[in-house]
Design a protein around this motif. Structure first.
Motif, PDB file in Angstrom:
ATOM      1  N   PHE A  84      -3.103 -14.246 -15.537  1.00 55.28           N
ATOM      2  CA  PHE A  84      -3.734 -13.254 -14.663  1.00 55.28           C
ATOM      3  C   PHE A  84      -3.834 -11.932 -15.414  1.00 55.28           C
ATOM      4  CE2 PHE A  84       0.812 -12.980 -13.948  1.00 55.28           C
ATOM      5  CZ  PHE A  84       1.064 -11.607 -13.934  1.00 55.28           C
ATOM      6  N   ALA A  85      -4.802 -11.118 -15.016  1.00 58.90           N
ATOM      7  CA  ALA A  85      -5.003  -9.817 -15.659  1.00 58.90           C
ATOM      8  C   ALA A  85      -4.063  -8.778 -15.046  1.00 58.90           C
ATOM      9  CB  ALA A  85      -6.451  -9.371 -15.489  1.00 58.90           C
ATOM     10  N   ALA A  86      -3.659  -7.819 -15.839  1.00 59.47           N
ATOM     11  CA  ALA A  86      -2.731  -6.781 -15.372  1.00 59.47           C
ATOM     12  C   ALA A  86      -3.286  -6.020 -14.182  1.00 59.47           C
ATOM     13  CB  ALA A  86      -2.421  -5.817 -16.518  1.00 59.47           C
ATOM     14  N   GLU A  87      -4.602  -5.736 -14.214  1.00 58.08           N
ATOM     15  CA  GLU A  87      -5.192  -4.946 -13.129  1.00 58.08           C
ATOM     16  C   GLU A  87      -5.289  -5.702 -11.815  1.00 58.08           C
ATOM     17  OE1 GLU A  87      -8.673  -6.384 -15.787  1.00 58.08           O
ATOM     18  OE2 GLU A  87      -6.606  -5.671 -16.036  1.00 58.08           O
ATOM     19  N   ASP A  88      -5.057  -7.025 -11.847  1.00 55.44           N
ATOM     20  CA  ASP A  88      -5.110  -7.832 -10.626  1.00 55.44           C
ATOM     21  C   ASP A  88      -3.747  -8.000  -9.972  1.00 55.44           C
ATOM     22  OD1 ASP A  88      -7.848  -8.225 -10.844  1.00 55.44           O
ATOM     23  OD2 ASP A  88      -7.626 -10.032 -12.066  1.00 55.44           O
ATOM     24  N   ALA A  89      -2.723  -7.403 -10.556  1.00 57.87           N
ATOM     25  CA  ALA A  89      -1.366  -7.527 -10.035  1.00 57.87           C
ATOM     26  C   ALA A  89      -0.948  -6.248  -9.316  1.00 57.87           C
ATOM     27  CB  ALA A  89      -0.384  -7.832 -11.168  1.00 57.87           C
ATOM     28  N   VAL A  90      -0.131  -6.415  -8.280  1.00 51.21           N
ATOM     29  CA  VAL A  90       0.421  -5.285  -7.533  1.00 51.21           C
ATOM     30  C   VAL A  90       1.930  -5.444  -7.494  1.00 51.21           C
ATOM     31  CG1 VAL A  90       0.453  -4.038  -5.343  1.00 51.21           C
ATOM     32  CG2 VAL A  90      -1.648  -5.167  -6.098  1.00 51.21           C
ATOM     33  N   LEU A  91       2.650  -4.375  -7.808  1.00 60.38           N
ATOM     34  CA  LEU A  91       4.105  -4.413  -7.767  1.00 60.38           C
ATOM     35  C   LEU A  91       4.570  -3.848  -6.428  1.00 60.38           C
ATOM     36  CD1 LEU A  91       6.137  -5.384  -9.908  1.00 60.38           C
ATOM     37  CD2 LEU A  91       6.554  -2.980 -10.470  1.00 60.38           C
ATOM     38  N   LEU A  92       5.340  -4.647  -5.679  1.00 64.29           N
ATOM     39  CA  LEU A  92       5.796  -4.269  -4.346  1.00 64.29           C
ATOM     40  C   LEU A  92       7.301  -4.062  -4.345  1.00 64.29           C
ATOM     41  CD1 LEU A  92       3.865  -7.003  -2.319  1.00 64.29           C
ATOM     42  CD2 LEU A  92       3.108  -4.675  -2.824  1.00 64.29           C
ATOM     43  N   PRO A  93       7.803  -3.211  -3.456  1.00 67.88           N
ATOM     44  CA  PRO A  93       9.255  -3.085  -3.302  1.00 67.88           C
ATOM     45  C   PRO A  93       9.856  -4.418  -2.887  1.00 67.88           C
ATOM     46  CG  PRO A  93       8.123  -1.295  -2.165  1.00 67.88           C
ATOM     47  CD  PRO A  93       7.072  -2.296  -2.564  1.00 67.88           C
ATOM     48  N   ALA A  94      10.963  -4.790  -3.466  1.00 70.34           N
ATOM     49  CA  ALA A  94      11.610  -6.053  -3.136  1.00 70.34           C
ATOM     50  C   ALA A  94      12.143  -6.028  -1.714  1.00 70.34           C
ATOM     51  CB  ALA A  94      12.742  -6.344  -4.119  1.00 70.34           C
ATOM     52  N   GLY A  95      12.025  -7.161  -1.029  1.00 67.23           N
ATOM     53  CA  GLY A  95      12.638  -7.308   0.297  1.00 67.23           C
ATOM     54  C   GLY A  95      11.838  -6.733   1.435  1.00 67.23           C
ATOM     55  N   THR A  96      10.556  -6.380   1.222  1.00 63.23           N
ATOM     56  CA  THR A  96       9.747  -5.807   2.293  1.00 63.23           C
ATOM     57  C   THR A  96       9.015  -6.902   3.039  1.00 63.23           C
ATOM     58  OG1 THR A  96       7.997  -5.418   0.660  1.00 63.23           O
ATOM     59  CG2 THR A  96       9.431  -3.559   1.212  1.00 63.23           C
ATOM     60  N   THR A  97       9.796  -7.757   3.721  1.00 64.09           N
ATOM     61  CA  THR A  97       9.229  -8.929   4.375  1.00 64.09           C
ATOM     62  C   THR A  97       8.992  -8.737   5.853  1.00 64.09           C
ATOM     63  OG1 THR A  97      11.480  -9.787   4.651  1.00 64.09           O
ATOM     64  CG2 THR A  97      10.229 -10.535   2.733  1.00 64.09           C
ATOM     65  N   GLY A  98       9.159  -7.539   6.357  1.00 64.33           N
ATOM     66  CA  GLY A  98       8.910  -7.295   7.777  1.00 64.33           C
ATOM     67  C   GLY A  98      10.164  -6.878   8.492  1.00 64.33           C
ATOM     68  N   GLY A  99       9.957  -6.244   9.668  1.00 65.13           N
ATOM     69  CA  GLY A  99      11.072  -5.823  10.475  1.00 65.13           C
ATOM     70  C   GLY A  99      11.621  -4.453  10.121  1.00 65.13           C
ATOM     71  N   SER A 100      11.011  -3.766   9.165  1.00 63.05           N
ATOM     72  CA  SER A 100      11.476  -2.447   8.797  1.00 63.05           C
ATOM     73  C   SER A 100      10.939  -1.402   9.735  1.00 63.05           C
ATOM     74  CB  SER A 100      11.048  -2.128   7.358  1.00 63.05           C
ATOM     75  OG  SER A 100       9.657  -2.166   7.250  1.00 63.05           O
ATOM     76  N   SER A 101      11.509  -0.206   9.678  1.00 57.56           N
ATOM     77  CA  SER A 101      11.073   0.876  10.568  1.00 57.56           C
ATOM     78  C   SER A 101       9.733   1.409  10.119  1.00 57.56           C
ATOM     79  CB  SER A 101      12.088   2.012  10.574  1.00 57.56           C
ATOM     80  OG  SER A 101      13.336   1.531  11.041  1.00 57.56           O
TER      81      SER A 101
END
Length: 367
Positions: free
Chosen positions: A350-367
């Motif tokens: 995959f190309a670098a520009e097609d990737a997104v880095l997300l915070p770990a553990g953000t699977t829902g239920g947060s404030s």
């Protein structure tokens, strides 16, 4: 239309938790989420069918939290149409007008106008039992539009239709949106295709809370949480560790020992992957998000070597599932005359520009 800290509870069970959300005039806002996420409760709070435990519902800047449903000037369409079987189409459409005490002389013209808008003028004298499911849904929409509402509420309006009818109704709803530029639409659905097709913005709900909100393109191309990435379209979500500026490595699987395929001298998990890391510092754990249609087969940038575990033919694409050092990776590959077979070793990229880095553990239920 605005939700101002709206909370709805049944006893001690909170089913909508401090919702803050604004729907602009003429905007289509989709409430997207799994069952039990709070999206239908939000819609019912606007309609006046449930009373918030706290917070306010505002329509056109007016606080309507304490008003009964019939005084809110809202049109609503539910998934089972709710047409009166003993009334003709024209009388079903006229029902809301009569309930709103529209002058009798105006009703025939308003009914004809609403039926014309949804392409059902020729069916005015039929009964609901003489109509198809898609036609019944059009009549339900006409009934909601006949009162000329400032807000139209749609609660899973296409869920009872088959795939072909659903596609046609999506096109009809898009056309209605263009022809009614002043009507705000709140559209509840668990179907991501409906939300991506119709909405100007999507509010992603989970566990009674708003998790994310943005345009369909924003949420699809640059999701902000793992939950959004997985619920708005399909996504590869891979745990990684940031090793430097613009560089990450796949983390070891959480369950089970690390494994090294026979004859493989360098595990993918220890090869650096070039992706944007401006949202995370070196040493941080994160989640790498890549959409399956942006993953290619063969040697290329950011190579991932793994074993094919499943191949699904989907007409225009083959979805290839692979185990990459214990991580599940999907690739949607077009025009493969000879797709890889189960057990084959493959390299995906995959190309670098097609990737997104997300915070770990953000699977829902947060404030």
């Amino acid at each position: 239309m605005r939700f101002d800290g709206v909370t709805v509870a049944y006893g001690r069970t909170v089913v909508l938790d401090r919702l803050d959300l604004t729907v602009e005039p003429g905007e289509v806002m989709a409430l997207l989420g799994p069952s039990g996420s709070g999206k239908t409760t939000a819609l019912r709070a606007v309609a006046g069918f449930v009373r918030p435990a706290s917070g306010r519902v505002l329509l056109g800047g007016r606080d309507v939290t304490a008003l009964p449903p019939h005084r809110r000037g809202i049109g609503m369409v539910v998934q089972q149409y709710a047409l009166f079987p003993h009334l003709k189409v024209k009388d079903n459409v006229a029902f809301g007008l009569k309930a709103h005490r529209t002058p009798k002389a105006e009703i025939p013209g308003r009914v004809a106008e609403a039926l014309e808008l949804v392409g059902m003028a020729a069916y005015a004298d039929r009964h609901p039992r003489e109509l198809s499911g898609g036609q019944q849904q059009r009549v339900a929409i006409a009934r909601a539009l006949a009162i000329r509402p400032g807000v139209l509420l749609l609660d899973e309006p296409l869920s009872a239709l088959d795939a072909r009818l659903r596609s046609g109704m999506l096109a009809e709803l898009a056309r209605l949106h263009r022809e009614l530029p002043d009507v705000s639409i709140l559209y509840v659905t668990h179907d991501q295709v409906e939300a991506l097709t119709l909405a100007d913005r999507i509010a992603v709900m989970d566990r009674a809370r708003l998790q994310d909100c943005g345009t369909p393109e924003e949420l699809y191309r640059r999701p902000r949480t793992e939950f959004t990435a997985s619920f708005v379209g399909n996504a590869n979500l891979l745990p990684v560790t940031v090793t430097g500026e613009g560089s990450v490595e796949l983390s070891s699987p959480e369950n089970g020992p690390e494994h090294r395929p026979e004859g493989d001298d360098g595990r993918t998990a220890r090869r650096p992957l070039a992706v944007p890391t401006d949202t995370a510092a070196p040493g941080a754990t994160a989640t790498l998000c890549v959409r399956p249609h942006l993953v290619g087969l063969g040697v290329g940038p950011n190579g991932l070597t793994g074993t094919v575990t499943e191949v699904q033919w989907r007409g225009s694409t083959h979805r290839v599932h692979a185990d990459v050092d214990g991580h599940h990776v999907m690739a949607d590959l077009r025009e493969l005359r000879e797709p890889p077979a189960l057990g084959d070793r493959v390299t995906l990229h995959f190309a670098a520009e097609d990737a997104v880095l997300l915070p770990a553990g953000t699977t829902g239920g947060s404030s």
